[in-house]
Write an enzyme that holds these catalytic residues in place. Structure first.
Site, short mmCIF file in Angstrom:
data_model
loop_
_atom_site.label_atom_id
_atom_site.label_comp_id
_atom_site.label_asym_id
_atom_site.label_seq_id
_atom_site.Cartn_x
_atom_site.Cartn_y
_atom_site.Cartn_z
N THR A 40 -10.21 -22.19 19.08
CA THR A 40 -9.20 -22.17 20.39
C THR A 40 -9.55 -21.19 21.26
O THR A 40 -9.44 -21.30 22.51
CB THR A 40 -7.74 -22.26 19.98
OG1 THR A 40 -7.23 -20.92 19.21
CG2 THR A 40 -7.36 -23.52 18.90
N ASN A 41 -9.89 -19.91 20.70
CA ASN A 41 -10.31 -18.91 21.48
C ASN A 41 -11.59 -19.20 22.34
O ASN A 41 -11.62 -18.82 23.57
CB ASN A 41 -10.44 -17.57 20.82
CG ASN A 41 -9.10 -17.04 20.44
OD1 ASN A 41 -8.67 -16.22 21.31
ND2 ASN A 41 -8.65 -17.21 19.18
N MET A 44 -15.79 -15.14 10.76
CA MET A 44 -15.04 -14.78 9.66
C MET A 44 -16.13 -13.97 8.81
O MET A 44 -16.23 -14.19 7.44
CB MET A 44 -14.36 -15.78 8.71
CG MET A 44 -13.35 -16.49 9.59
SD MET A 44 -12.31 -15.19 10.44
CE MET A 44 -11.13 -14.71 8.94
N ILE A 63 -18.63 -10.33 8.33
CA ILE A 63 -19.23 -9.05 8.91
C ILE A 63 -20.60 -9.23 9.50
O ILE A 63 -21.36 -9.44 8.88
CB ILE A 63 -19.15 -8.00 7.91
CG1 ILE A 63 -17.53 -8.15 6.91
CG2 ILE A 63 -19.21 -6.69 8.37
CD1 ILE A 63 -16.41 -7.82 8.00
N HIS A 68 -8.88 -9.63 17.39
CA HIS A 68 -8.27 -9.60 15.82
C HIS A 68 -6.76 -10.03 15.92
O HIS A 68 -6.05 -9.34 16.88
CB HIS A 68 -8.53 -8.27 15.32
CG HIS A 68 -8.08 -7.93 13.93
ND1 HIS A 68 -8.52 -8.59 12.85
CD2 HIS A 68 -6.80 -7.46 13.72
CE1 HIS A 68 -7.78 -8.19 11.81
NE2 HIS A 68 -6.79 -7.52 12.19
N ALA A 108 -20.04 -1.17 12.76
CA ALA A 108 -20.35 -1.37 11.53
C ALA A 108 -18.99 -1.48 10.47
O ALA A 108 -19.28 -2.18 9.33
CB ALA A 108 -21.31 -0.30 10.96
N GLY A 109 -17.95 -1.14 10.79
CA GLY A 109 -16.75 -1.37 9.67
C GLY A 109 -16.11 -2.56 10.06
O GLY A 109 -16.56 -3.50 10.79
N ASP A 113 -13.11 -4.21 11.53
CA ASP A 113 -12.22 -3.99 12.50
C ASP A 113 -11.76 -2.46 12.92
O ASP A 113 -10.81 -2.18 13.10
CB ASP A 113 -10.75 -4.83 12.00
CG ASP A 113 -11.00 -6.25 11.76
OD1 ASP A 113 -12.09 -7.03 12.70
OD2 ASP A 113 -10.76 -6.75 10.78
C1 GRF Z 1 -7.81 -15.82 15.53
O1 GRF Z 1 -6.55 -15.48 15.41
C2 GRF Z 1 -8.75 -14.62 15.30
O2 GRF Z 1 -8.39 -13.60 15.79
C3 GRF Z 1 -8.58 -14.79 13.82
O3 GRF Z 1 -8.93 -16.16 13.65
C4 GRF Z 1 -8.28 -16.74 14.34
C5 GRF Z 1 -9.24 -17.72 15.31
O4 GRF Z 1 -8.48 -18.95 15.79
N1 GRF Z 1 -9.74 -13.85 13.22
P1 GRF Z 1 -9.47 -20.18 16.66
O5 GRF Z 1 -10.63 -20.21 15.72
O6 GRF Z 1 -10.07 -19.36 17.95
O7 GRF Z 1 -8.54 -20.83 16.86
#
Ligand code: GRF
Length: 218
Positions: free
Chosen positions: A14-15, A91, A93, A108, A141-142, A144
């Protein structure tokens, strides 16, 4: 002339959709030129396909080592020549090859440095905070730990569970991500130490040799 974005996703996207919608207007100053994922069969990839944006998948399990995955992913991203990479619900690193080659922005669902990691909303609820929120930051590199670009608070309501709180955070998160990436693209940005300043770089479209979305100084 617009800033080239490669967006990385692992889930519902959705982002990503918010960025695709914003980028439909040329005035946004950035275009999503490709969407990458670490898995197949996710709605994020379907959203990209519906928008006619090229996609690629680079799965950790298809590589003998994490390093080789990092190298593979960096290569796939590089094919699209991005000015900026956006990790939007990705999801995994990111490794040194990707981070060394491109500036990367992540969103985040907590007010960093509180509640880093994959279960930020659950952790905030378990801690009992009354206010949480979301953070857009540069990736280092960390986990978040990169320099904060923008943050916005979201109150925790009586009776919230992980899903209801996350949905309310995501409503704010999508707007903040679009606003922040748009400003980075249109106004430029610099990083000095841990301080990110927007509006300090060349404006996309003004540079004779193409947009310069960002600059890192010592
Ligand atoms: C968001 O809240 C992002 O920050 C987290 O996972 C969610 C992803 O949502 N890491 P979408 O896939 O963009 O709907």
């Amino acid at each position: 002339m617009s800033v080239r974005l490669v967006v990385l996703v692992s889930g519902s996207g959705t982002n990503l959709q918010a960025l695709l919608d914003a980028a439909a207007d040329d005035a946004f100053g950035a275009a999503v030129v490709a969407v990458g994922a670490d898995r197949t069969g996710i709605e994020g990839l379907a959203r990209a396909e519906r928008a006619g944006v090229p996609t690629f998948v680079e799965r950790v399990g298809d590589h003998p080592t994490r390093d080789e995955w990092d190298e593979g992913l960096a290569g796939r991203i590089a094919e699209h020549k991005p000015d900026l990479v956006v990790s939007a619900g990705f999801m995994k690193i990111l490794g040194p090859r990707v981070l060394g080659a491109f500036p990367v922005v992540n969103t985040h669902p907590a007010l960093l440095p509180a509640f880093p990691g994959a279960h930020a909303v659950r952790d905030a609820l378990a801690y009992g905070v009354r206010v949480t929120g979301c953070t857009v930051h540069l990736v280092d590199a960390g986990v978040d730990t990169g320099p904060v670009i923008a943050q916005e608070a979201v109150p925790v309501r009586e009776g919230d569970d992980e899903e209801s709180l996350h949905e309310r955070i995501k409503t704010v998160e999508r707007r903040l991500l679009v606003e922040t990436v748009g400003r980075m693209a249109r106004e430029g940005w610099t990083l000095t130490g841990r301080t990110v300043r927007l509006g300090t770089g060349r404006v996309a479209g003004q540079a004779a040799d193409g947009p310069t979305p960002g600059r890192i100084t010592k």
